[in-house]
Structures are given as structure tokens and as C-alpha cells.
Design a protein around this motif. Structure first.
Motif, PDB file in Angstrom:
ATOM      1  N   ASN A  77      -2.012 103.938  47.819  1.00 20.40           N
ATOM      2  CA  ASN A  77      -1.667 103.132  46.640  1.00 20.40           C
ATOM      3  C   ASN A  77      -2.769 102.136  46.305  1.00 20.40           C
ATOM      4  O   ASN A  77      -3.116 101.937  45.136  1.00 20.40           O
ATOM      5  CB  ASN A  77      -0.350 102.396  46.868  1.00 20.40           C
ATOM      6  N   ILE A  78      -3.314 101.496  47.335  1.00 23.92           N
ATOM      7  CA  ILE A  78      -4.396 100.534  47.100  1.00 23.92           C
ATOM      8  C   ILE A  78      -5.612 101.218  46.495  1.00 23.92           C
ATOM      9  O   ILE A  78      -6.284 100.670  45.617  1.00 23.92           O
ATOM     10  CB  ILE A  78      -4.776  99.825  48.419  1.00 23.92           C
ATOM     11  N   ALA A  79      -5.881 102.443  46.954  1.00 24.89           N
ATOM     12  CA  ALA A  79      -7.054 103.182  46.462  1.00 24.89           C
ATOM     13  C   ALA A  79      -6.880 103.678  45.028  1.00 24.89           C
ATOM     14  O   ALA A  79      -7.874 103.879  44.320  1.00 24.89           O
ATOM     15  CB  ALA A  79      -7.352 104.362  47.389  1.00 24.89           C
ATOM     16  N   THR A  80      -5.632 103.873  44.606  1.00 23.87           N
ATOM     17  CA  THR A  80      -5.400 104.521  43.311  1.00 23.87           C
ATOM     18  C   THR A  80      -4.742 103.620  42.266  1.00 23.87           C
ATOM     19  O   THR A  80      -4.531 104.068  41.137  1.00 23.87           O
ATOM     20  CB  THR A  80      -4.537 105.781  43.498  1.00 23.87           C
ATOM     21  N   HIS A  81      -4.392 102.388  42.617  1.00 28.55           N
ATOM     22  CA  HIS A  81      -3.747 101.480  41.666  1.00 28.55           C
ATOM     23  C   HIS A  81      -4.508 100.155  41.599  1.00 28.55           C
ATOM     24  O   HIS A  81      -5.037  99.695  42.609  1.00 28.55           O
ATOM     25  CB  HIS A  81      -2.295 101.203  42.075  1.00 28.55           C
ATOM     26  N   ASP A  82      -4.517  99.559  40.437  1.00 25.47           N
ATOM     27  CA  ASP A  82      -5.192  98.271  40.277  1.00 25.47           C
ATOM     28  C   ASP A  82      -4.423  97.138  40.939  1.00 25.47           C
ATOM     29  O   ASP A  82      -5.018  96.170  41.416  1.00 25.47           O
ATOM     30  CB  ASP A  82      -5.399  97.963  38.789  1.00 25.47           C
TER      31      ASP A  82
END
Length: 322
Positions: free
Chosen positions: A117-122
Motif C-alpha cells: 500500500n505504501i508503495a502504490t498509494h500517496d
């Protein structure tokens, strides 16, 4: 169910490291999985519920592969906390982070989801009990992004709220006054970057740690921003913080809604944000449970005990109100 297993090839050193001093590692497995483990030389017998016995055997086999040298207690506890996929070092495809800790990776399925999630969401929210790695993994992702030049700086912030105590007047200048509230963030940075690199990063303005109140009026571009202990924000503070995010920025918000230190009549900004923002695109929520605790095994049991008591108290209050 009783499982029997023989470790081959027979190796006394590996068996000794697997069991630990005075069979300490075996006792940890027994306590963590509610099974009984007995052994005679390389022959092991595991007695317990089928799922737990199979899991115990899986953990013991993974430990045996690592037993060419003494095994740390922490390693056993982390393996008990993870699922079977997390027992392998590199073959599971788990995202690894570029920090001083070469072994740093997700240890549980929820931690894997969190990193994804951290890698793919702002903006990513990590919500759950103590010991689940919410803050530590967020700081690790920030350090990784800085190492890869994906961001120009890291900004770490916390609300300055006492944990159920009144600390009174704190001596010193402004930095010394807020330092106790931010100390956990310093500890994570020192562990992930090393003291010397952290000092140099502060000198170059690549690192900034500040109380939440200092965020008002700012716009944070090309930065990795982390709000820790977000359960102690008000809805107004949470809105103020989230609207600081600028271009090229990534934001992680962490908190534990079972440890809110705000006045009883105040609403937690973290609870309010989850309700208001859960359908907003570009924002991800990761919920951790006691199964994700990667500290001492007792921490997970403590979390479960307090959760059970809170649910019981809530049910009693509801019944009385009727």
C-alpha cells in the motif's frame, strides 16, 4: 494430533542450535502455538491441534535450515508471528527495503499488504496495536525512498500528547521540550541509518522531526511524510496535516485506536479519518491485529486480553443503557 519428524542429515550442532539453550526455542514454539514438543536426538514428536502441530513442524523445519549458527530468540518469535510464506528469506517475493538492516522485510501477511500500500498509494494509514511494526516499517520505507532518491527529504511528526500523565513544565529550549515525544522516531532512524548518517542527514536538511503543531501553513513537496501516534490528533489536526501533502510527496499515518490519550469527550482524528476517507481513491488503509505483533509473544496476548475486556465492558454498558 501427533506429528513425528526426523531431521536429516543428522547434525548435532544444528540440532543444538535448533533447540536452543536448555531447549529454550522449543519452549517458545510450544507457548506460541499451544503444542507440546518432545525430542530424542534427531527425532521430534509434536502433539497438539492439527493446524498448530503442522505450523510448529513448519517453524522447526525453517529453524533447522538456519541452525548452522546459534539462533536468536527474536528469530524464533518473528517466525511464529509470520505465515509460512514469510519463513523463506528471498523466494517469497516479499519486498525488501534498502536500509542498514539487510534482513528487513515483511514478517506477516498484513505487513506485506502495508508495504504494498505504501508503495502504490500517496497516502497510507496503518492502524493497529503496539508491536505490529506500523511506525518502524513506515520509517524504513521513508529511508528506502531517500536512498533511492525517490524523495528529497523525510519529515516525521507526532502530536505532543502525554500518555495518561501530566508531565508539567519541561526545562530547556524548544528542541529539548519536544524531544521526549519524538524519541521513538529517532530510535527507528538510528537503527535503520546509523547514528552518523542520521546526524549528516539532519545537517543537510534531508531529515526533519517536528511536533504536529509545526505543520500548519506548510506545503511538503518531494517528501516522505509520516504522522505517528495519529490516534491522538483531533479531526481538525488530521485534516490540517493531510492537506500539507504536496507534489511528489508520499504520506503514511500510523496509530493505535486502543491507546487514545485525548480527553474523553474529544473525537480521535484517526477514527474520524477512517470513516470519512475510506472511499477516497489514492488512500489505503491497513488494519493490523495481534497476529501481526512481532515483539515478545506476550505482547500479542496482552493486546488480546485488553481487547476482550474492552468488548465485555462495551457489551455490559449497552445492556445497562437498555
Amino acid at each position: 494430533m501427533i506429528l513425528r519428524h526426523t531431521f536429516t542429515p543428522h547434525n548435532n550442532t544444528r540440532l543444538s542450535n535448533l533447540c536452543g539453550p536448555m531447549d529454550e526455542h522449543l519452549r517458545t514454539v510450544e507457548t506460541g502455538l499451544q503444542v507440546s514438543v518432545a525430542h530424542r536426538h534427531e527425532q521430534f514428536k509434536i502433539d497438539g491441534h492439527k493446524k498448530n502441530a503442522e505450523r510448529a513442524l513448519e517453524v522447526l523445519q525453517a529453524l533447522y535450515e538456519l541452525a548452522d549458527r546459534p539462533i536468536r530468540d527474536e528469530t524464533v518469535q518473528l517466525m511464529l508471528a509470520g505465515d509460512s510464506a514469510s519463513l523463506s528469506e528471498d523466494e517469497d517475493g516479499t519486498q525488501r527495503l534498502h536500509t542498514r538492516r539487510a534482513d528487513l522485510k515483511a514478517r506477516t501477511p498484513n505487513q506485506s499488504v502495508y508495504l504494498e500500500n505504501i508503495a502504490t498509494h500517496d497516502i497510507t494509514f496503518g492502524i493497529g496495536p503496539a508491536g505490529t511494526g506500523k511506525t518502524y516499517l513506515a520509517v524504513a520505507c521513508a529511508v528506502d525512498a531517500l536512498e533511492r532518491s525517490a524523495v528529497q527529504r523525510i519529515v516525521l511528526t507526532r502530536p505532543a500528547v502525554e500518555a495518561g500523565e501530566r508531565l508539567g513544565f519541561l526545562p530547556g529550549d524548544l528542541t529539548q521540550k519536544v524531544d521526549p515525544y519524538l524519541r521513538p522516531l529517532y530510535d527507528a532512524l538510528y537503527d535503520l541509518m546509523g547514528f552518523d548518517r542520521v546526524v549528516k542527514a539532519f545537517e543537510r536538511n534531508q531529515l526533519e522531526i517536528a511536533p504536529l503543531a509545526f505543520m500548519r501553513g506548510r506545503t511538503l513537496n518531494n517528501a516522505f511524510v509520516i504522522l505517528d501516534e495519529a490516534q491522538n490528533t483531533t479531526p481538525e489536526q488530521m485534516k490540517m496535516f493531510l492537506t500539507r501533502i504536496g507534489f511528489g510527496a508520499r504520506c503514511v499515518v500510523t496509530g493505535d485506536i486502543s491507546q487514545i490519550d485525548l480527553p474523553k469527550e474529544a473525537t480521535s482524528g484517526l477514527i474520524d479519518a477512517e470513516r470519512v476517507l475510506k472511499r477516497v481513491k489514492g488512500i489505503a488503509f491497513t488494519r493490523f491485529t495481534s497476529a501481526d505483533v512481532v515483539r515478545h509473544p506476550l505482547v500479542a496476548r496482552i493486546v488480546d486480553a485488553y481487547d476482550a475486556q474492552r468488548k465485555t465492558s462495551s457489551a455490559v454498558s449497552t445492556t445497562r443503557s437498555r
